[in-house]
Scaffold this active site. Structure first.
Site, PDB file in Angstrom:
ATOM      1  N   CYS B 233     -31.408   4.615 -46.705  1.00  0.00           N
ATOM      2  CA  CYS B 233     -29.976   4.413 -46.505  1.00  0.00           C
ATOM      3  C   CYS B 233     -29.196   4.448 -47.640  1.00  0.00           C
ATOM      4  O   CYS B 233     -28.635   5.841 -47.640  1.00  0.00           O
ATOM      5  CB  CYS B 233     -31.105   3.342 -47.483  1.00  0.00           C
ATOM      6  SG  CYS B 233     -31.288   2.883 -49.226  1.00  0.00           S
ATOM      7  N   ARG B 238     -33.333   0.659 -50.779  1.00  0.00           N
ATOM      8  CA  ARG B 238     -33.816  -0.166 -49.207  1.00  0.00           C
ATOM      9  C   ARG B 238     -34.624   0.763 -48.792  1.00  0.00           C
ATOM     10  O   ARG B 238     -35.532  -0.035 -47.160  1.00  0.00           O
ATOM     11  CB  ARG B 238     -32.309  -0.651 -48.562  1.00  0.00           C
ATOM     12  CG  ARG B 238     -31.500  -1.517 -49.802  1.00  0.00           C
ATOM     13  CD  ARG B 238     -30.184  -2.082 -48.561  1.00  0.00           C
ATOM     14  NE  ARG B 238     -29.108  -0.538 -48.886  1.00  0.00           N
ATOM     15  CZ  ARG B 238     -27.405  -0.414 -48.721  1.00  0.00           C
ATOM     16  NH1 ARG B 238     -27.618  -1.174 -47.108  1.00  0.00           N
ATOM     17  NH2 ARG B 238     -27.170   0.517 -48.443  1.00  0.00           N
TER      18      ARG B 238
END
Lengths: 101, 278
Positions: B233, B238
């Site tokens: 990410c 994430r």
């Protein structure tokens, strides 16, 4: 640039805020008894896809940095949910109040 | 592996707040969330100040992880339940980290802090005291961590999954929409990467989708799950969330998280970058 990716603490965005050339979506979440603090506020793009999420301040304030386009702001709270849409264009502040019931 | 092996529900959590051998740990980037109220009995881990090396861009090392967990009162035998804000991003990052250092008995609270709050469950400001332990970590399990050279080699050979939002993937935005957009590095994505935003793996209340829904999602995105996969990410948290979905919920064997992610890749000299939609 932020070191992290987490959503920062939210604060109110005065109407005369200098948005530094960015498209800023800001508003307040309200419930039946006025401002509603702590709601989870999600920004969705024109396809309805998730773009970002913040937790509104104790006074219900939230803010997103976006681009021009059609956006939906959706608020989730233990007491219910609600949403509002906005179309953005030129950089500036776009106010998006959201009512939860 | 089943969902129950890696996730607990908020209802289970509430019933097990004082179960011996179960430790709840809140992991956030914004640590004021914990101060404002947390799950009763939960200790806090500060993602930035406690899990990252203060000087180099890297994690705390094995000795640092041992010291941290010992000070938090977590022992090798404890079942650790991680949860946090931001849809469990940093909790998922910590989960990956616990696995990296060999702590097998760890689960995520499904839905994290958000689900707990939306359920209207109790939060407290009382900070628990736990007795210090002598935690012993294993060497890093590098089968779940990807570094930059491997990522460059993976272009057009392994699955690369970019879990940022579509606007970050195409280069329209440089950062998530809740952050200001100033940014020095190049925008775009790693060539051949598929864009499957992390949010597609989660429901609105922050809980993970089912293994079947996840399989459908990645099949639709054209991911060949028989191939090794690397998720990335912007800074790697994430993508920890997606790593969790792929490896822990779908049971894929060879899945790595590239924690250097876009802030590293987008600053490398000479590597290829793709712009726009795939």
């Amino acid at each position: 640039m932020s070191d992290g990716c987490g959503a920062p603490a939210q604060t109110a965005t005065p109407a005369d805020t200098d948005t530094q050339g960015q498209v800023v979506l800001a508003g307040k979440v309200t419930g039946n008894d006025g401002p509603l603090g702590g709601a989870y506020v999600r920004l969705l793009n024109d396809d309805g896809d998730f773009v970002g999420e913040v937790q509104a301040s104790a006074d219900g304030d939230f803010r997103f940095y976006a681009a021009s386009g059609e956006w939906t702001v959706r608020a989730l709270h233990a007491s219910g949910s609600g949403e509002a849409s906005v179309r953005t264009g030129e950089p500036g502040l776009y106010e998006v109040p959201v009512t939860v019931n | 592996m089943s969902r129950e092996d890696v996730l607990v529900t908020t209802a289970w959590a509430e019933e097990n707040l004082s179960t011996p051998g179960v430790v709840f740990v809140e992991v956030d980037e914004d640590t004021t969330a914990y101060d404002g109220g947390h799950i009763p009995g939960a200790v806090r881990i500060d993602w930035k100040n406690e899990l990252q090396d203060p000087v180099r861009r890297d994690f705390v090392d094995k000795a640092g992880f041992e010291k941290l967990l010992s000070e938090k009162g977590i022992s090798n035998d404890d079942l650790v339940i991680l949860y946090g804000g931001n849809n469990n991003w940093f909790a998922a990052y910590a989960y990956w980290y616990f696995k990296l250092y060999g702590h097998d008995s760890v689960k995520l609270l499904d839905g994290g802090r958000k689900k707990w709050e939306l359920d209207g469950r109790e939060l407290t400001t009382e900070v628990p005291t736990r007795e210090k332990t002598n935690y012993v970590a294993s060497e890093q399990d590098l089968s779940i961590r990807a570094f930059r050279d491997e990522v460059v080699d993976a272009i057009n050979t392994k699955n690369l999954i970019d879990v940022r939002s579509p606007d970050e993937f195409t280069g329209k935005l440089n950062a998530p929409a809740h952050l200001p957009q100033e940014s020095a590095q190049r925008s775009g994505h790693i060539p051949s990467a598929a864009n499957v935003p992390w949010a597609k793996t989660a429901n609105e209340d922050g809980t993970f989708k089912t293994a079947e829904e996840l399989a459908e999602l990645y099949a639709e995105a054209g991911i060949d799950t028989s191939k090794p996969t690397i998720a990335y990410c912007r800074i790697g948290e994430r993508s920890s969330h997606t790593w969790f979905a792929l490896r822990e919920l779908m049971g894929l064997q060879d899945v790595k998280n590239y924690d250097g992610s876009w802030t590293e890749y987008g600053s490398l000299v000479g590597v290829p970058i793709e712009l726009g939609e795939k």
